[in-house]
Design an enzyme around this catalytic site. Structure first.
Site, PDB file in Angstrom:
ATOM      1  N   ASP A 109      59.021 -12.653  -9.770  1.00 44.06           N
ATOM      2  CA  ASP A 109      58.099 -12.268 -10.834  1.00 44.06           C
ATOM      3  C   ASP A 109      56.653 -12.119 -10.374  1.00 44.06           C
ATOM      4  O   ASP A 109      55.966 -11.189 -10.796  1.00 44.06           O
ATOM      5  CB  ASP A 109      58.167 -13.276 -11.976  1.00 44.06           C
ATOM      6  CG  ASP A 109      59.520 -13.300 -12.660  1.00 44.06           C
ATOM      7  OD1 ASP A 109      60.287 -12.333 -12.496  1.00 44.06           O
ATOM      8  OD2 ASP A 109      59.818 -14.296 -13.353  1.00 44.06           O
ATOM      9  N   THR A 133      58.814 -22.956 -16.566  1.00 43.39           N
ATOM     10  CA  THR A 133      59.805 -21.928 -16.266  1.00 43.39           C
ATOM     11  C   THR A 133      59.343 -20.588 -16.820  1.00 43.39           C
ATOM     12  O   THR A 133      58.458 -20.514 -17.675  1.00 43.39           O
ATOM     13  CB  THR A 133      61.176 -22.289 -16.859  1.00 43.39           C
ATOM     14  OG1 THR A 133      61.034 -22.476 -18.263  1.00 43.39           O
ATOM     15  CG2 THR A 133      61.731 -23.553 -16.230  1.00 43.39           C
ATOM     16  N   CYS A 134      59.983 -19.550 -16.336  1.00 44.90           N
ATOM     17  CA  CYS A 134      59.696 -18.193 -16.737  1.00 44.90           C
ATOM     18  C   CYS A 134      59.742 -18.093 -18.260  1.00 44.90           C
ATOM     19  O   CYS A 134      60.645 -18.675 -18.867  1.00 44.90           O
ATOM     20  CB  CYS A 134      60.736 -17.268 -16.111  1.00 44.90           C
ATOM     21  SG  CYS A 134      60.484 -15.538 -16.482  1.00 44.90           S
ATOM     22  N   PRO A 135      58.793 -17.434 -18.872  1.00 44.46           N
ATOM     23  CA  PRO A 135      57.737 -16.592 -18.309  1.00 44.46           C
ATOM     24  C   PRO A 135      56.389 -17.291 -18.174  1.00 44.46           C
ATOM     25  O   PRO A 135      55.398 -16.641 -17.879  1.00 44.46           O
ATOM     26  CB  PRO A 135      57.643 -15.456 -19.331  1.00 44.46           C
ATOM     27  CG  PRO A 135      57.859 -16.157 -20.639  1.00 44.46           C
ATOM     28  CD  PRO A 135      58.898 -17.232 -20.332  1.00 44.46           C
ATOM     29  N   ASP A 170      59.520 -22.919 -10.253  1.00 42.52           N
ATOM     30  CA  ASP A 170      60.548 -22.021 -10.777  1.00 42.52           C
ATOM     31  C   ASP A 170      60.872 -20.952  -9.728  1.00 42.52           C
ATOM     32  O   ASP A 170      60.002 -20.157  -9.368  1.00 42.52           O
ATOM     33  CB  ASP A 170      60.044 -21.364 -12.063  1.00 42.52           C
ATOM     34  CG  ASP A 170      61.093 -20.486 -12.739  1.00 42.52           C
ATOM     35  OD1 ASP A 170      62.163 -20.238 -12.129  1.00 42.52           O
ATOM     36  OD2 ASP A 170      60.841 -20.046 -13.863  1.00 42.52           O
TER      37      ASP A 170
END
Length: 78
Positions: A48, A15-17, A42
């Site tokens: 992003d 998942t981010c980041p 994600d």
């Protein structure tokens, strides 16, 4: 996707980041003009990764989703 990618980055399950951080590292390791393929699960990567490419001048050649996996093909800037 294509077989011509210099690097395939599998970020599925992250998942981010993390996916963008891994992409940043992978892009540093390839020559200008080479391709990096990214596989991600994600949904935030849809926002992003294009922003990352735009900010750093890399070319986002492909972006699509299939069976819950987001696929990206990026050409490193010169």
């Amino acid at each position: 996707m294509t077989d011509s990618a210099a690097t395939t980055l599998d970020t599925r399950g992250l998942t981010c980041p993390e996916p963008v951080m891994m992409l940043h590292n992978a892009v540093r390791d390839v020559a200008a003009g080479e391709l990096v393929q990214v596989l991600a699960t994600d949904p935030s990567t849809q926002r992003d990764i294009p922003r990352f490419c735009s900010f750093l001048g890399h070319e986002l050649l492909e972006q699509h989703e299939a069976d819950g996996i987001f696929h990206y093909l990026i050409r490193k800037a010169d």
